[in-house]
Design a protein around this motif. Structure first.
Motif, PDB file in Angstrom:
ATOM      1  N   UNK A   1       0.831  -1.202   0.000  1.00 59.30           N
ATOM      2  CA  UNK A   1       0.000   0.000   0.000  1.00 59.30           C
ATOM      3  C   UNK A   1       0.862   1.247   0.000  1.00 59.30           C
ATOM      4  N   UNK A   2       0.637   2.121  -0.968  1.00 62.30           N
ATOM      5  CA  UNK A   2       1.446   3.339  -1.060  1.00 62.30           C
ATOM      6  C   UNK A   2       0.960   4.388  -0.064  1.00 62.30           C
ATOM      7  N   UNK A   3       1.854   5.267   0.304  1.00 59.75           N
ATOM      8  CA  UNK A   3       1.490   6.373   1.198  1.00 59.75           C
ATOM      9  C   UNK A   3       0.431   7.250   0.562  1.00 59.75           C
ATOM     10  N   UNK A   4       0.535   7.450  -0.751  1.00 59.41           N
ATOM     11  CA  UNK A   4      -0.431   8.294  -1.455  1.00 59.41           C
ATOM     12  C   UNK A   4      -1.835   7.700  -1.402  1.00 59.41           C
ATOM     13  N   UNK A   5      -1.925   6.381  -1.597  1.00 58.38           N
ATOM     14  CA  UNK A   5      -3.242   5.737  -1.558  1.00 58.38           C
ATOM     15  C   UNK A   5      -3.812   5.712  -0.139  1.00 58.38           C
ATOM     16  N   UNK A   6      -2.944   5.570   0.844  1.00 53.40           N
ATOM     17  CA  UNK A   6      -3.407   5.634   2.229  1.00 53.40           C
ATOM     18  C   UNK A   6      -3.973   7.021   2.525  1.00 53.40           C
ATOM     19  N   UNK A   7      -3.211   8.054   2.158  1.00 50.04           N
ATOM     20  CA  UNK A   7      -3.622   9.427   2.441  1.00 50.04           C
ATOM     21  C   UNK A   7      -4.908   9.804   1.715  1.00 50.04           C
ATOM     22  N   UNK A   8      -5.037   9.389   0.451  1.00 55.79           N
ATOM     23  CA  UNK A   8      -6.206   9.781  -0.346  1.00 55.79           C
ATOM     24  C   UNK A   8      -7.493   9.196   0.230  1.00 55.79           C
ATOM     25  N   UNK A   9      -7.445   7.953   0.671  1.00 54.49           N
ATOM     26  CA  UNK A   9      -8.642   7.326   1.238  1.00 54.49           C
ATOM     27  C   UNK A   9      -9.047   8.008   2.537  1.00 54.49           C
ATOM     28  N   UNK A  10      -8.078   8.316   3.392  1.00 50.31           N
ATOM     29  CA  UNK A  10      -8.421   9.017   4.635  1.00 50.31           C
ATOM     30  C   UNK A  10      -8.888  10.444   4.361  1.00 50.31           C
ATOM     31  N   UNK A  11      -8.338  11.067   3.340  1.00 51.16           N
ATOM     32  CA  UNK A  11      -8.754  12.434   2.997  1.00 51.16           C
ATOM     33  C   UNK A  11     -10.226  12.484   2.606  1.00 51.16           C
ATOM     34  N   UNK A  12     -10.655  11.564   1.764  1.00 52.24           N
ATOM     35  CA  UNK A  12     -12.047  11.568   1.295  1.00 52.24           C
ATOM     36  C   UNK A  12     -12.982  10.986   2.349  1.00 52.24           C
ATOM     37  N   UNK A  13     -12.663   9.810   2.843  1.00 57.30           N
ATOM     38  CA  UNK A  13     -13.608   9.092   3.702  1.00 57.30           C
ATOM     39  C   UNK A  13     -13.728   9.683   5.101  1.00 57.30           C
ATOM     40  N   UNK A  14     -12.606  10.067   5.691  1.00 59.41           N
ATOM     41  CA  UNK A  14     -12.621  10.558   7.072  1.00 59.41           C
ATOM     42  C   UNK A  14     -12.597  12.077   7.151  1.00 59.41           C
ATOM     43  N   UNK A  15     -11.580  12.693   6.542  1.00 58.66           N
ATOM     44  CA  UNK A  15     -11.524  14.155   6.575  1.00 58.66           C
ATOM     45  C   UNK A  15     -12.740  14.762   5.887  1.00 58.66           C
ATOM     46  N   UNK A  16     -13.164  14.165   4.777  1.00 53.69           N
ATOM     47  CA  UNK A  16     -14.330  14.683   4.061  1.00 53.69           C
ATOM     48  C   UNK A  16     -15.580  14.672   4.916  1.00 53.69           C
ATOM     49  N   UNK A  17     -15.774  13.589   5.658  1.00 50.84           N
ATOM     50  CA  UNK A  17     -16.919  13.516   6.572  1.00 50.84           C
ATOM     51  C   UNK A  17     -16.817  14.588   7.643  1.00 50.84           C
ATOM     52  N   UNK A  18     -15.628  14.763   8.197  1.00 48.96           N
ATOM     53  CA  UNK A  18     -15.411  15.799   9.210  1.00 48.96           C
ATOM     54  C   UNK A  18     -15.737  17.188   8.672  1.00 48.96           C
ATOM     55  N   UNK A  19     -15.256  17.519   7.480  1.00 44.11           N
ATOM     56  CA  UNK A  19     -15.473  18.854   6.925  1.00 44.11           C
ATOM     57  C   UNK A  19     -16.962  19.142   6.716  1.00 44.11           C
ATOM     58  N   UNK A  20     -17.693  18.150   6.206  1.00 43.66           N
ATOM     59  CA  UNK A  20     -19.129  18.349   5.983  1.00 43.66           C
ATOM     60  C   UNK A  20     -19.856  18.488   7.311  1.00 43.66           C
TER      61      UNK A  20
END
Length: 220
Positions: A102-121
């Protein structure tokens, strides 16, 4: 028609659970704002809602970008003069791989959308609800059973959905006295475009815990 007069905002509305959620809300009388990173798909969702009534709109949204979230909120306030009182966070992605690959980029992107995105909304829309003096609102976050038990090849997705569940618990404690209910749902395997992207060999496997706490594999 229990939701007549209610305004709903759904992320990830272009397909899968998000689209089905929009249809259920519209069927029950709500006006729906269907938001998705793929605007064409969101527009197709709104077309499906026209059998219920016409007061639905589609918006482009990147949940991982705070300016995009704020822009969506501004557009809603401009059109409807009030924030939505039903918010459903369905937006999510997968970038599956084994931990060792698993790449660092793919790890970060999933957390950005799934977790951070939920937080921002949750943050921006809850703030608008409070500022408008509304004391009867509901936020529903779509987590996953994978966030509870984990799944082979989905370390990033599992971590993001576990975070959504704990974010939900904390937000419910903080926002309950402001008239905002915050809940999460944890779906299992559902036939959506996201699941279709998983290789069939992996897709047919489901890992569960038995009564002794040992992990075991079952088949769909």
């Amino acid at each position: 028609m229990a939701l007549v007069g209610r305004l709903a905002f759904v992320t990830g509305a272009g397909s899968g659970i998000g689209r089905a959620t929009c249809q259920a809300l519209a069927r029950d009388g709500a006006s729906v704002v269907a938001a998705d990173r793929n605007l064409k798909n969101a527009e197709e969702t709104v077309t499906l809602l026209k059998e219920f009534k016409e007061n639905h709109v589609s918006l482009h949204l990147d949940v991982g970008d705070s300016s995009s979230v704020n822009n969506n909120l501004d557009k809603i306030l401009s059109k409807y003069k009030r924030p939505p009182t039903i918010i459903v966070n369905c937006a999510g992605i997968t970038r599956d791989n084994f931990v060792l690959k698993l790449s660092e980029e793919d790890f970060d992107e999933v957390l950005k959308i799934n977790l951070k995105g939920t937080f921002l909304v949750v943050k921006q829309f809850a703030q608008a609800i409070v500022e408008h003096g509304i004391n009867n609102a509901s936020i529903i976050n779509v987590a996953s059973i994978v966030g509870k038990y984990g799944n082979i090849g989905q370390a990033n997705y599992s971590a993001s959905k576990a975070g959504v569940e704990r974010l939900t618990r904390t937000a419910s404690l903080e926002l309950g006295d402001k008239g905002i209910r915050v809940n999460a749902v944890l779906p299992g395997m559902i036939a959506t475009p996201m699941l279709a992207a998983v290789p069939e060999k992996s897709n047919n496997k489901v890992f569960e815990y038995d009564s002794t706490g040992e992990i075991r594999e079952t088949r769909r």
